[in-house]
Scaffold this motif. Structure first.
Motif, PDB file in Angstrom:
ATOM      1  N   THR A 107       0.816  -1.202   0.000  1.00 36.26           N
ATOM      2  CA  THR A 107       0.000   0.000   0.000  1.00 36.26           C
ATOM      3  C   THR A 107       0.857   1.262   0.000  1.00 36.26           C
ATOM      4  OG1 THR A 107      -1.617  -1.211   1.293  1.00 36.26           O
ATOM      5  CG2 THR A 107      -1.916   1.163   1.146  1.00 36.26           C
ATOM      6  N   THR A 136      -2.413   1.272  -8.758  1.00 38.49           N
ATOM      7  CA  THR A 136      -2.437   1.900  -7.490  1.00 38.49           C
ATOM      8  C   THR A 136      -1.047   2.117  -6.905  1.00 38.49           C
ATOM      9  OG1 THR A 136      -2.492  -0.264  -6.526  1.00 38.49           O
ATOM     10  CG2 THR A 136      -4.589   0.746  -6.881  1.00 38.49           C
ATOM     11  N   THR A 172      -5.152  -0.231  -1.734  1.00 37.49           N
ATOM     12  CA  THR A 172      -3.700  -0.378  -1.555  1.00 37.49           C
ATOM     13  C   THR A 172      -2.949   0.630  -2.422  1.00 37.49           C
ATOM     14  OG1 THR A 172      -3.258  -2.060  -3.254  1.00 37.49           O
ATOM     15  CG2 THR A 172      -3.997  -2.847  -1.105  1.00 37.49           C
ATOM     16  N   ASN A 220       3.803  -1.553  -7.410  1.00 43.96           N
ATOM     17  CA  ASN A 220       2.761  -0.579  -7.062  1.00 43.96           C
ATOM     18  C   ASN A 220       2.686  -0.380  -5.562  1.00 43.96           C
ATOM     19  OD1 ASN A 220       0.624   0.354  -9.404  1.00 43.96           O
ATOM     20  ND2 ASN A 220       1.848  -1.413  -9.954  1.00 43.96           N
TER      21      ASN A 220
END
Ligand SMILES: [K+]
Ligand SMILES: [K+]
Lengths: 445, 445
Positions: free
Chosen positions: B56, B272, B388, B170
């Protein structure tokens, strides 16, 4: 008579609503509709007519101060038409003229009342109208018991009729400068109004089941689910608001019983009555978010309430729970929901969410948020408009003209039904789909 | 070997992730993990380990300043495990030990990689690992071309490895005080990082289809839908951000080309990655809402990205469109989506929305919103955590300990998959459902 040759039904329904709104707009823009005798500009008249016909109760001018008796009667007529559904009045006209209802009217009424079949349209309409008028008359009497002594006979009667109709139709129009804030400590009025709001938002299918229970000895799945969700929502709301809105008691030193009634009223109104006894700016953040969720859900289908409806949410929750438990069917009280029911619920929830997000995106660009607030200022009123609730955090009275048009579209889709509106715009013909493409799977989530 | 006798697979997967997070927490709470040599408190170590394993990138302590080389290596290892999936590493271990993969491992890997079948687990894992390492190595070289001259050999190499892994996975972890704001006008770095982010978030199924296209001469429905939605999202984002974020150009006098690259980067990161070149507090309201939507959607399933996934949203849009057009099937490029696919998409969307709303409701009670902001302060970070993504409007660094735990739960569900987590908690056995209740219809909407 071949209905297929004419306009498709959703398009006729949508068109009917639009015509009523246009007539209402013209009437409200007349000089005699205002107390000042000056004509209202078209956009505000259009907004008020839409808000009344879609029984939302959002206002850009103050109802009590701005409109004359004529204007108020027009608003009330639009509310009643919007509340009972204009097709109901079409059937009434047939009954009045002692003519047989034609097939188109019959099918339109069926669609407008969300009925499973077009049989017994007469008796259904008669039931809806008689029951509604009875409850509204009862509400008027009960309100008059207070308003009569408060305002004298004629004004008291007028106020009783206006607020009884507005409450039963979940319309949210009132004749006070700040909705019902002055009645925050008045259990009698609040309970009478709550009764009217609940009666209206339960829907006629539920009432039919309840009223004829002594004959049928069974409740339909619809009624069971609607009542369970409805009761669940009120209980949960009551508990949540008791926890989050401890400051209700601080307002003008209300006692514990008054606080309980107030909390109950605040739990009932997002069902989508739109009256408020405390300004939502004074609510806690959690209370505001929870009210947004409640307005999004709304009441029972086939009622005067808006939102995506209690049954939709009930099915969604049961379906998700059954999937998480690894079960094939979504069941409730010994009955299984059809795939069509489940699909329609899921699609409706998604479609409404996307529509509201797009509306909010545009409004974030056209409207300006006061410095001490954030997105809730927009989102609360957007959900309120679509849910035809009519509560506001302050945006509605300050809308730009683009904002007003977006809100009219939201109220319209909220009342007529997003499926009906979108069908009528999109469906040019019904493709047969005889040929089906081969199936293939895709990774999800 | 009978798998049914043991723990159900979802529960094993969930447990595996929890064990990795606990090990990470313990390592990060050691004194040698910090630059100051003082041990980190458990809640912050737990938050960081969860954030890293769930790729995240949300932080409660600054990565560059707080953690030692040891701490940073632990974080990077957790990111790589979280990014490629820990079952991938389990299979690698089998390969390394030259032992045959047992059935449980094989099935778990299948589930963890979202595969249709457990066949060819070896070759799939080998493909995933080789491809990932290759891209990350390439990214490191490209970044080193800049970082090497900027920071010297060793520090430049470290920074290149760290940000290449973080971008491809990511993960959103960076070694700067304010993410990548200092690189706002640097097209080379932003394009290299965008390439890494996109590579990681497309997912191995799409890559497999692309890499073997010269052999198979066809793309799967999954790949077609994923690529279409992905491309559509980037194009739409690019146009929206160009319209809403005109002030990008004002930051330190960027020229038009730089502004285009910045807008592109801002369109890619909610897929993300979680890097940011402009603080989201400086975004327009519409830009913030749009970013929330993008984070909610996320990337492709089976990739390093979070969110409800591009394919889910693609299916939802196609399904709703087909319903509104009165069609029976949801189809795309000559293929029909299975009912199971559609149902799963709809359920996922609803389940996630409800979960995030409940989380936001609690956080509105436990956290305090700065005076000049509103709900977006909570909602942005909640969606960011579940997706995330790791972007923030400022809430995350100021979370209370209850807030930190809620965020850990959100990140965990976001990475492991809300279905997997809920299954593992709820499904005690798989009921046969041989007996079905009779079907009955309910009014919807
Ligand atoms: K209303
Ligand atoms: K991230």
């Amino acid at each position: 008579m071949n209905v297929d040759k004419k306009l498709p039904l959703p398009r006729m329904l949508t068109l009917g609503f639009i015509i009523i709104i246009i007539v209402g707009t013209l009437l409200l823009s007349l000089p005699i509709a205002t107390r000042s005798g000056q004509s209202t500009n078209y956009i505000d008249a259009f907004f008020t007519a839409t808000s009344a016909t879609c029984i939302t109760g959002m206002t850009v001018v103050n109802t009590a101060i701005h409109w004359s008796i004529f204007g108020k009667v027009v608003i009330l007529a639009l509310v009643e038409i919007g509340g009972l559904g204009f097709m109901t009045f079409a059937v009434l006209l047939f009954i009045f003229l002692r003519r047989k209802v034609d097939l188109t009217t019959s099918l339109l009424t069926q669609q407008s009342l969300n009925l499973q079949s077009a049989a017994n349209i007469y008796s259904v309409v008669r039931l809806v109208v008689n029951f509604s008028l009875l409850i509204q008359a009862l509400g008027t009497i009960l309100l008059f018991a207070d308003f009569g002594s408060r305002y004298g006979f004629w004004k008291g009667l007028g106020y009783s009729i206006f607020h009884s109709i507005s409450a039963f139709c979940n319309a949210g129009f009132d004749l006070y400068p700040n909705s019902l804030t002055r009645f925050a400590g008045d259990p009698y009025l609040l309970l009478v109004l709550s009764g009217l709001i609940i009666s209206g938002s339960l829907g006629f299918l539920v009432w039919k089941d309840i009223l004829f229970f002594h004959e049928d000895r069974r409740l339909s799945l619809h009624t069971k689910l609607a009542l369970t969700t409805y009761l669940g929502l009120i209980v949960i709301s009551f508990v949540v608001f008791l926890a989050t809105e401890r400051n209700f008691g601080d307002h003008s030193q209300l006692n514990f019983f008054q606080r309980l009634v107030d909390t109950f009223f605040v739990s009932v109104t997002p069902r989508t009555a739109g009256f408020y006894i405390f300004n939502y700016n004074s609510f806690s953040d959690a209370g505001v978010l929870f009210t947004i969720v409640l307005m999004f859900i709304g009441g029972t289908p086939g009622s005067t309430a808006g939102g995506i409806k209690t049954t939709t949410v009930g099915i969604l929750l049961i379906k998700v729970w059954s999937i998480l438990r690894g079960k094939r069917d979504a069941t409730f009280m010994g009955r299984r929901f059809s795939d069509d029911n489940v699909n329609r619920s899921l699609t409706l929830g998604f479609l409404v969410t996307v529509t509201l997000a797009i509306a909010a995106l545009f409004l974030l660009m056209t409207e300006s948020i006061p410095r001490h607030m954030g997105f809730e200022y927009i989102v609360f009123d957007v959900v309120s408009a679509f849910g035809t609730t009519g509560l506001t955090l302050g945006l509605t009275p300050n809308l730009t003209w683009i904002g007003k048009l977006i809100f009219c579209a939201l109220m319209f889709m909220g009342r007529v039904g997003i499926f009906t509106v979108m069908y009528s715009v999109l469906t040019s013909k019904h493709p047969d789909d005889e040929f089906r493409y081969p199936e293939e799977n895709v990774m999800i989530g």
